[in-house]
Design a protein around this motif. Structure first.
Motif, PDB file in Angstrom:
ATOM      1  N   LYS A  68       0.838  -1.203   0.000  1.00  0.00           N
ATOM      2  CA  LYS A  68       0.000   0.000   0.000  1.00  0.00           C
ATOM      3  C   LYS A  68       0.871   1.250   0.000  1.00  0.00           C
ATOM      4  O   LYS A  68       1.966   1.246   0.585  1.00  0.00           O
ATOM      5  CB  LYS A  68      -0.855   0.034   1.270  1.00  0.00           C
ATOM      6  CG  LYS A  68      -1.997  -0.948   1.274  1.00  0.00           C
ATOM      7  CD  LYS A  68      -2.759  -0.851   2.587  1.00  0.00           C
ATOM      8  CE  LYS A  68      -3.881  -1.857   2.621  1.00  0.00           C
ATOM      9  NZ  LYS A  68      -4.538  -1.910   3.932  1.00  0.00           N
ATOM     10  N   THR A 140     -11.885   2.110   4.291  1.00  0.00           N
ATOM     11  CA  THR A 140     -11.251   1.899   2.991  1.00  0.00           C
ATOM     12  C   THR A 140     -12.080   0.879   2.213  1.00  0.00           C
ATOM     13  O   THR A 140     -12.492  -0.131   2.777  1.00  0.00           O
ATOM     14  CB  THR A 140      -9.818   1.336   3.141  1.00  0.00           C
ATOM     15  OG1 THR A 140      -9.065   2.195   3.995  1.00  0.00           O
ATOM     16  CG2 THR A 140      -9.116   1.245   1.790  1.00  0.00           C
ATOM     17  N   GLN A 142     -11.776  -1.503  -1.188  1.00  0.00           N
ATOM     18  CA  GLN A 142     -10.813  -1.979  -2.183  1.00  0.00           C
ATOM     19  C   GLN A 142     -11.512  -2.255  -3.502  1.00  0.00           C
ATOM     20  O   GLN A 142     -12.511  -2.980  -3.536  1.00  0.00           O
ATOM     21  CB  GLN A 142     -10.145  -3.260  -1.690  1.00  0.00           C
ATOM     22  CG  GLN A 142      -9.151  -2.999  -0.576  1.00  0.00           C
ATOM     23  CD  GLN A 142      -8.259  -4.210  -0.320  1.00  0.00           C
ATOM     24  OE1 GLN A 142      -8.527  -5.296  -0.783  1.00  0.00           O
ATOM     25  NE2 GLN A 142      -7.194  -3.983   0.425  1.00  0.00           N
ATOM     26  N   HIS A 151      -7.113   1.341  -3.454  1.00  0.00           N
ATOM     27  CA  HIS A 151      -7.624   1.532  -2.098  1.00  0.00           C
ATOM     28  C   HIS A 151      -8.297   2.900  -2.045  1.00  0.00           C
ATOM     29  O   HIS A 151      -7.631   3.925  -2.164  1.00  0.00           O
ATOM     30  CB  HIS A 151      -6.476   1.474  -1.086  1.00  0.00           C
ATOM     31  CG  HIS A 151      -5.660   0.224  -1.223  1.00  0.00           C
ATOM     32  ND1 HIS A 151      -5.955  -0.939  -0.555  1.00  0.00           N
ATOM     33  CD2 HIS A 151      -4.578  -0.051  -1.997  1.00  0.00           C
ATOM     34  CE1 HIS A 151      -5.088  -1.874  -0.897  1.00  0.00           C
ATOM     35  NE2 HIS A 151      -4.242  -1.359  -1.771  1.00  0.00           N
TER      36      HIS A 151
END
Ligand SMILES: Cc1cc2nc3c(=O)[nH]c(=O)nc-3n(C[C@H](O)[C@H](O)[C@H](O)COP(=O)(O)O)c2cc1C
Length: 212
Positions: A68, A140, A142, A151
């Protein structure tokens, strides 16, 4: 022309999608890592989502190694982020902050910008920006990507700073004076230097209270 996005058979040298969702405001996101190191990076997949209370989002692809990006990680781990407004005067520093990827380097310090404290969150604000949104992390989501995930980070704006010099005597935000920039496709940007108004006919030419 028509192309199928699963095949990207557009026949053009670059995928045109980013050039077709424009202009995109640039959320210049400051965060702090769980180890206390500051981070600042631009995200043009950024926008306001609701008005009262205000929510915003920014969307980040994975890094090449599948991990990330720091802004996502920090917002998730510490629960806070700040959105700094991107303007003409700081366009080069904004771009520079997108290149620095080492998590132990604070982009705000490195690019010579001035860090100032926020009121109710830990991440610092870019003093050179005319507007700052102090945000609490919400969640968040996805989205599946061809390579890894995107994200989408949602946050609630709990406090807003506007530099007084950008509010007119009539109490209107002077958006032209701020010289806001936004992202176009490729390596292109646009500068907000012209506005026009369209009045709501239901209110006989007056702005409705909710949008004023
Ligand atoms: C104007 C601009 C807009 C960008 N928008 C995005 C975006 O919406 N999503 C994304 O994943 N990366 C975007 N980037 C690239 C990130 O800023 C870059 O990957 C950065 O290193 C991420 O930093 P971080 O890991 O500290 O969050 C953008 C770069 C620039 C210059």
């Amino acid at each position: 022309m028509y192309y199928d996005t699963s095949k990207n058979d557009h026949g053009l040298p670059y995928n045109p999608f980013k050039a077709l969702t424009v202009p995109r405001p640039i959320g210049w996101i400051s965060t702090v890592s769980k180890n206390g190191i500051g981070n600042l990076s631009p995200y043009s997949y950024f926008n306001g989502l609701s008005y009262d209370p205000p929510f915003v989002m920014f969307s980040a692809g994975n890094r090449a190694d599948g991990s990330k990006k720091d802004s996502v990680l920090n917002a998730e781990e510490t629960g806070e982020f700040v959105v700094n407004m991107s303007t003409w005067d700081t366009r080069h520093q904004m771009n520079d902050t997108s290149w620095i990827m080492e998590p132990d380097i604070d982009e705000l310090e490195k690019t010579g910008l001035t860090a100032i404290d926020s009121t109710n969150v830990k991440p610092k604000r870019v003093a050179e920006s005319p507007v700052h949104f102090e945000c609490k992390y919400h969640q968040t989501v996805q989205l599946p990507g061809k390579e890894g995930f995107h994200h989408v980070v949602f946050g609630q704006v709990i406090g807003i700073h506007i530099k007084d010099e950008f509010i007119t005597d009539d109490g209107i935000v002077d958006i032209l004076k701020m010289k806001v920039i936004a992202r176009l496709g490729y390596n292109d940007y646009t500068l907000v230097e012209k506005t026009f108004s369209i009045m709501d006919f239901k209110d006989k030419g007056k702005m409705t209270k909710s949008w004023r």
